[in-house]
Write an enzyme that holds these catalytic residues in place. Structure first.
Site, mmCIF file in Angstrom:
data_model
loop_
_atom_site.group_PDB
_atom_site.id
_atom_site.type_symbol
_atom_site.label_atom_id
_atom_site.label_comp_id
_atom_site.label_asym_id
_atom_site.label_seq_id
_atom_site.Cartn_x
_atom_site.Cartn_y
_atom_site.Cartn_z
ATOM 1 N N GLN A 164 -5.557 0.073 2.059
ATOM 2 C CA GLN A 164 -4.479 -0.290 2.978
ATOM 3 C C GLN A 164 -3.616 0.923 3.295
ATOM 4 O O GLN A 164 -3.254 1.169 4.442
ATOM 5 C CB GLN A 164 -3.615 -1.402 2.344
ATOM 6 C CG GLN A 164 -2.470 -1.855 3.227
ATOM 7 C CD GLN A 164 -2.937 -2.629 4.437
ATOM 8 O OE1 GLN A 164 -3.734 -3.550 4.306
ATOM 9 N NE2 GLN A 164 -2.461 -2.269 5.622
ATOM 10 N N HIS A 217 -3.343 -1.016 -3.667
ATOM 11 C CA HIS A 217 -4.144 -1.340 -2.476
ATOM 12 C C HIS A 217 -4.356 -0.036 -1.697
ATOM 13 O O HIS A 217 -3.820 0.157 -0.607
ATOM 14 C CB HIS A 217 -3.401 -2.382 -1.643
ATOM 15 C CG HIS A 217 -4.245 -3.093 -0.624
ATOM 16 N ND1 HIS A 217 -5.591 -2.835 -0.448
ATOM 17 C CD2 HIS A 217 -3.926 -4.065 0.284
ATOM 18 C CE1 HIS A 217 -6.049 -3.634 0.521
ATOM 19 N NE2 HIS A 217 -5.064 -4.370 0.980
ATOM 20 N N ARG A 275 -7.456 -0.505 9.778
ATOM 21 C CA ARG A 275 -8.218 -0.774 8.547
ATOM 22 C C ARG A 275 -9.689 -0.440 8.796
ATOM 23 O O ARG A 275 -10.353 0.143 7.951
ATOM 24 C CB ARG A 275 -8.089 -2.247 8.111
ATOM 25 C CG ARG A 275 -6.721 -2.682 7.616
ATOM 26 C CD ARG A 275 -6.275 -1.956 6.354
ATOM 27 N NE ARG A 275 -7.212 -2.032 5.247
ATOM 28 C CZ ARG A 275 -7.346 -3.063 4.398
ATOM 29 N NH1 ARG A 275 -6.571 -4.112 4.516
ATOM 30 N NH2 ARG A 275 -8.220 -3.030 3.402
ATOM 31 N N ASP A 307 6.243 -6.718 2.694
ATOM 32 C CA ASP A 307 4.999 -7.404 2.327
ATOM 33 C C ASP A 307 5.384 -8.782 1.778
ATOM 34 O O ASP A 307 6.567 -9.052 1.516
ATOM 35 C CB ASP A 307 4.238 -6.556 1.283
ATOM 36 C CG ASP A 307 2.862 -7.121 0.921
ATOM 37 O OD1 ASP A 307 2.341 -7.969 1.668
ATOM 38 O OD2 ASP A 307 2.313 -6.705 -0.122
ATOM 39 N N CYS A 326 1.241 -5.058 5.973
ATOM 40 C CA CYS A 326 -0.218 -5.046 5.798
ATOM 41 C C CYS A 326 -0.885 -6.343 6.255
ATOM 42 O O CYS A 326 -2.095 -6.369 6.467
ATOM 43 C CB CYS A 326 -0.563 -4.743 4.348
ATOM 44 S SG CYS A 326 -0.018 -6.010 3.186
ATOM 45 N N ARG A 353 -12.522 -6.704 -4.665
ATOM 46 C CA ARG A 353 -11.139 -7.222 -4.567
ATOM 47 C C ARG A 353 -10.948 -8.196 -5.714
ATOM 48 O O ARG A 353 -11.690 -9.178 -5.839
ATOM 49 C CB ARG A 353 -10.912 -7.937 -3.238
ATOM 50 C CG ARG A 353 -9.663 -8.791 -3.317
ATOM 51 C CD ARG A 353 -9.118 -9.226 -2.006
ATOM 52 N NE ARG A 353 -8.599 -8.108 -1.255
ATOM 53 C CZ ARG A 353 -7.775 -8.234 -0.219
ATOM 54 N NH1 ARG A 353 -7.382 -9.433 0.159
ATOM 55 N NH2 ARG A 353 -7.345 -7.176 0.440
HETATM 56 N N1 CP Z 1 -4.051 -6.412 4.345
HETATM 57 C C1 CP Z 1 -5.132 -6.958 3.748
HETATM 58 O O1 CP Z 1 -5.677 -6.422 2.780
HETATM 59 O O2 CP Z 1 -5.541 -8.117 4.308
HETATM 60 P P1 CP Z 1 -6.652 -9.103 3.705
HETATM 61 O O3 CP Z 1 -6.058 -9.721 2.474
HETATM 62 O O4 CP Z 1 -6.870 -10.108 4.788
HETATM 63 O O5 CP Z 1 -7.865 -8.314 3.377
HETATM 64 N N1 NVA Z 2 0.667 -7.885 -1.858
HETATM 65 C C1 NVA Z 2 -0.278 -8.733 -1.175
HETATM 66 C C2 NVA Z 2 -1.107 -7.932 -0.241
HETATM 67 C C3 NVA Z 2 -2.124 -8.720 0.522
HETATM 68 C C4 NVA Z 2 -2.999 -7.870 1.391
HETATM 69 C C5 NVA Z 2 -1.152 -9.436 -2.193
HETATM 70 O O1 NVA Z 2 -1.566 -8.799 -3.171
HETATM 71 O O2 NVA Z 2 -1.383 -10.628 -2.040
#
Ligand code: CP
Ligand code: NVA
Length: 310
Positions: free
Chosen positions: A140, A137, A297, A228, A269, A110
């Site tokens: 997700q 993502h 998830r 989101d 999400c 990540r």
């Molecule tokens: N939706 C999601 O990816 O959540 P986190 O940022 O908590 O992993």
């Molecule tokens: N768009 C958000 C998603 C978090 C899971 C981000 O990138 O912070």
């Protein structure tokens, strides 16, 4: 070309491979039938395998669902936060990837910049999984389509409306429209419009994609409304005030939902910012699938992991 089974983006697969991951996720979910979370799946398909998870950005769901998913598959995990690694002192992602590949069987990353993921993929000699970048993502999206299908059936019959920032999660929904056949409408203010390359690719691959600045137009007659965060992890905090002003008309609330089908569902999400991209009434109400989405998830990661490592 690398024969490694990386899971990098929804647009890099054929639909059958993604369908196979979803079917496997669903079969494992059904087989467990809500049994104890710490008991592994009977077949232990990933016994002896280790997944490293590298977090340059925070996470709750991705971290825990991959960790528990890997354990249920009989494998092991190691969680590496950026500030525990020499990455934080300037070691390159390339060298990190080369070295981790000597210890573990797969790496989930990540990060902020998608180019970091590309650098890792170029130098890792084990499968790499995209656990979110500023561009996409995909894990997700797998949980999201699994959830939508569970609640509403045939994905090809669904109209999905995105209201808000045309961000990383939106890009994966756009890719998914071509792979899973739902109609995708995106309502975003022009400066935050979705990735033109994703929209182009999806249209080239048969998707019905509508991009508009009108939330009402996008939501009209839709089966599923998605929103989101207005400010993503990679966004510059200083621009946040301006983003809030631009995005205020895109808030998902009862008034906006009233334009969708009577039985339309809401997806997010998480993490959510109640009173910003969605009201508490909607995210905490009966039409919200957010909690099933979060649970899925876990199941979806297991479909992805067995595909990468099976
Ligand atoms: N939706 C999601 O990816 O959540 P986190 O940022 O908590 O992993
Ligand atoms: N768009 C958000 C998603 C978090 C899971 C981000 O990138 O912070």
């Amino acid at each position: 070309m690398s024969q490694l089974r990386h899971f990098l983006d929804i647009d890099q697969f054929d639909g059958a491979a993604l369908r196979g991951m979803l079917d496997s996720a669903k079969a494992r979910k059904d087989a467990r039938a809500g049994g104890p979370k710490g008991v592994p799946d009977e077949d232990l398909p990933l016994a002896g395998k280790v997944l490293a998870m590298v977090f340059i950005q925070p996470s709750t769901r991705t971290r825990v669902s991959f960790d528990i998913g890997m354990r249920q598959l009989g494998g092991q995990t190691i969680v590496l936060n950026a500030d525990d690694l020499q990455l934080d002192r300037g070691e390159t992602m390339a060298d990190t990837g080369r070295v981790l590949s000597r210890y573990v069987d797969a790496i989930m990353l990540r990060t902020k910049g998608h180019e970091m993921l590309e650098e890792l993929v170029a130098h890792a000699t084990v499968p790499v999984i995209n656990g979110l970048t500023d561009a996409s993502h995909p894990c997700q999206l797998m949980a999201d389509v699994m959830t939508l299908e569970e609640h509403r059936g045939d994905l090809k019959k669904q109209i999905v409306a995105w209201s808000g920032d045309g961000n990383n999660v939106a890009t994966s929904w756009i890719h998914g429209a071509a792979q899973f056949g739902y109609e995708m409408r995106l309502a975003c203010p022009e400066p935050l419009s979705p990735s033109t390359s994703a929209v182009h690719w999806a249209r080239e691959n048969g998707a019905n994609i509508i991009v508009t600045e009108s939330a009402e137009e996008a939501v009209s007659g839709a089966d599923c409304i998605v929103s989101d965060a207005w400010v993503s992890m990679h966004d510059d905090d200083e621009a946040a005030g301006n983003r809030h002003n631009m995005l205020a008309p895109y808030q998902v609330n009862a008034q906006l939902m009233s334009h969708a089908k009577d039985d339309a569902v809401f997806m997010h999400c998480l993490p959510v910012h109640r009173g910003e991209e969605v009201t508490a009434e909607i995210i905490d109400g009966p039409r919200s699938l957010a909690w099933d989405e979060a649970e899925n998830r876990l199941h979806a990661q297991k479909g992805i992991l067995t595909w990468c490592l099976g």
